[in-house]
Design an enzyme around this catalytic site. Structure first.
Site, PDB file in Angstrom:
ATOM      1  CG  ASP A  91      32.581  59.603  20.102  1.00  0.00           C
ATOM      2  OD1 ASP A  91      33.557  58.918  19.739  1.00  0.00           O
ATOM      3  OD2 ASP A  91      32.505  60.827  19.889  1.00  0.00           O
ATOM      4  CD  GLU A 153      37.007  61.449  15.809  1.00  0.00           C
ATOM      5  OE1 GLU A 153      37.705  62.084  14.998  1.00  0.00           O
ATOM      6  OE2 GLU A 153      35.780  61.270  15.629  1.00  0.00           O
TER       7      GLU A 153
END
Length: 449
Positions: A91, A153
């Protein structure tokens, strides 16, 4: 049969064009896990990573808890060989204001030897460094591997602990490589051996039940923005040192960070003085820091001529190694409640926290990593460095796998602008990172022999 260093150099060089092409494909996927964004792109990103790992001959599954998808790929170790866990995240941060980018943040572009695009460095290059090492070995991988690539994250890894606990047996390994940090400089590799923790919280002040006319009531009535400004100002002394009692800091960083280099890399405008005391490396690695990330109040273009009734700020507190996030939050809350001016109402709410960590980077696995770095950077000695940012889940890895050596590495350099506009990856350094990881796997395998 163990591949020689020359074999690995040739193999990594052979794979780099395809690795770069796949990196660019990943960068084109705007996989942002933040609320308010289209999470179907995070799903696309996970599927793309899974496909890459399957192409390396791994058994792959996409897993999830209550949050975004993570990818686990596994290949069993040869008899007697250790297993290495390779971590990264797929991500990315939101791109922010597109006007601040020199090109489309989700269309990778090369300029002056750097690849620009959101996630090009943080952390899709980390994913592709793992893929590059696996491709270089093909069917001759000398160790077992578990590749774990999570999908939230940047949004705080809220469900990561759950995923790690659920899949603990599948993830068990002898060495853990966290590819989410950086190097000391272009041309100088590093192991990250300490990271600050993090507390994020909101402080809100209220002085009125609702906004009132600034002419009829201004003077005796304090507006909430003035109260908030005065309250935030108490968090630092006149020299810029954090002024909250009870926060831990230390000194003793072994690396020098010249001020002219630091100012250039931070983009500090002319005339602005640095704040705080001590060496720059101590100030960014070993001491607490408090920053104001944003304020909720009427914007200047739409503000009525009225006293503001309430105002809210988002605070980011970096926690020095050796301190505890919960005690830091309690100290900051106590400070804000004590120093709020003029009897205004104040509330302080915790948004999230994460622990700092210090890694004892001694032992055979760390020696193997340093030898790999020296070879990949043509003899340059790697630096043991701290990190001002936070990777709180490293503490979770340590708790779940206390016997594993944790190596915090990465692809970023001081010019990568991770999280900011015009994020970029130095392509020459990226090639060295990929070679270093391939050599690291070889060196770890040799430890068992």
């Amino acid at each position: 049969m163990s591949l020689s260093e020359d074999d690995l150099r040739a193999a990594v060089a052979r794979e780099m064009p395809g690795v770069r092409a796949d990196l660019e494909r990943l960068v084109r996927i705007p996989g942002i896990a933040f609320d308010g964004f289209d999470h179907s792109h995070v799903e696309r990103s996970a599927e793309a990573v899974a496909e890459l790992l399957r192409g390396c001959g791994l058994d792959v599954q996409i897993v999830r808890g209550a949050g975004q998808p993570a990818v686990i790929g596994r290949k069993a170790a040869p008899p007697g060989a250790p297993t290495v866990l390779l971590y990264a995240h797929h991500d990315v941060q939101p791109a922010g204001d597109p006007a601040l980018w020199h090109s489309d943040p989700f269309e990778p572009v090369e300029r002056d030897g750097r690849l620009y695009g959101r996630g090009a460095a943080d952390d899709k290059a980390g994913v592709m460094a793992h893929v590059a090492a696996l491709r270089a070995y093909g069917d001759d991988l000398p160790v077992g591997v578990v590749v774990f690539v999570e999908g939230e994250e940047e949004y705080g890894s809220a469900t990561l602990d759950e995923l790690l606990e659920t899949h603990r047996d599948l993830l068990r390994s002898d060495v853990i490589v966290i590819a989410d940090s950086g190097n000391w400089d272009v041309g100088v590799p590093a192991l990250t051996t300490s990271l600050r923790g993090l507390v994020t919280c909101f402080v809100e002040v209220r002085t009125l039940a609702n906004a009132v006319h600034s002419g009829m009531f201004g003077g005796p009535v304090p507006d909430a923005l003035t109260v908030l400004a005065r309250l935030i100002a108490t968090l630092h002394d006149d020299d810029g040192e954090v002024a909250v009692d009870g926060l831990v800091g230390r000194e003793g960083a072994s690396v020098d960070y010249p001020e002219d280099r630091f100012r250039h890399e931070a983009g500090i405008v002319d005339g602005v003085r640095l704040v705080g005391h001590g060496t720059i490396t101590d100030r960014i690695w070993n001491k607490p820091a408090i920053s104001v990330l944003g304020i909720d109040a009427p914007g200047t273009a739409v503000a009525p001529n009225a006293l503001v009734a309430s105002a809210k700020a988002s605070l980011s507190i970096r926690v020095a190694p050796g301190d505890d996030p919960q005690s830091v939050y309690a100290a900051v809350r106590s400070h804000l409640e004590k120093y709020v001016p003029w009897g205004a109402q104040v509330s302080v709410t915790l948004e999230g926290d994460g622990a700092p960590c210090v890694i004892d980077a001694s032992g055979p696995a760390y020696d193997a990593a340093r030898a790999a770095f020296r070879a990949a950077w043509d003899g340059t000695e790697p630096v043991d460095m701290g990190m001002g940012g936070s990777i709180p889940f490293i503490a979770t890895f340590h708790d779940l796998f206390p016997d594993a050596a944790i190596l915090v590495t990465g692809v970023e350099d001081p010019h990568s602008a991770a999280h900011g506009p015009n994020e970029s990856l130095h392509l020459g350094e990226f090639a060295r990172v990929c070679l270093a990881e391939a050599l690291l796997l070889r060196n770890v395998a040799a430890l068992a022999r």
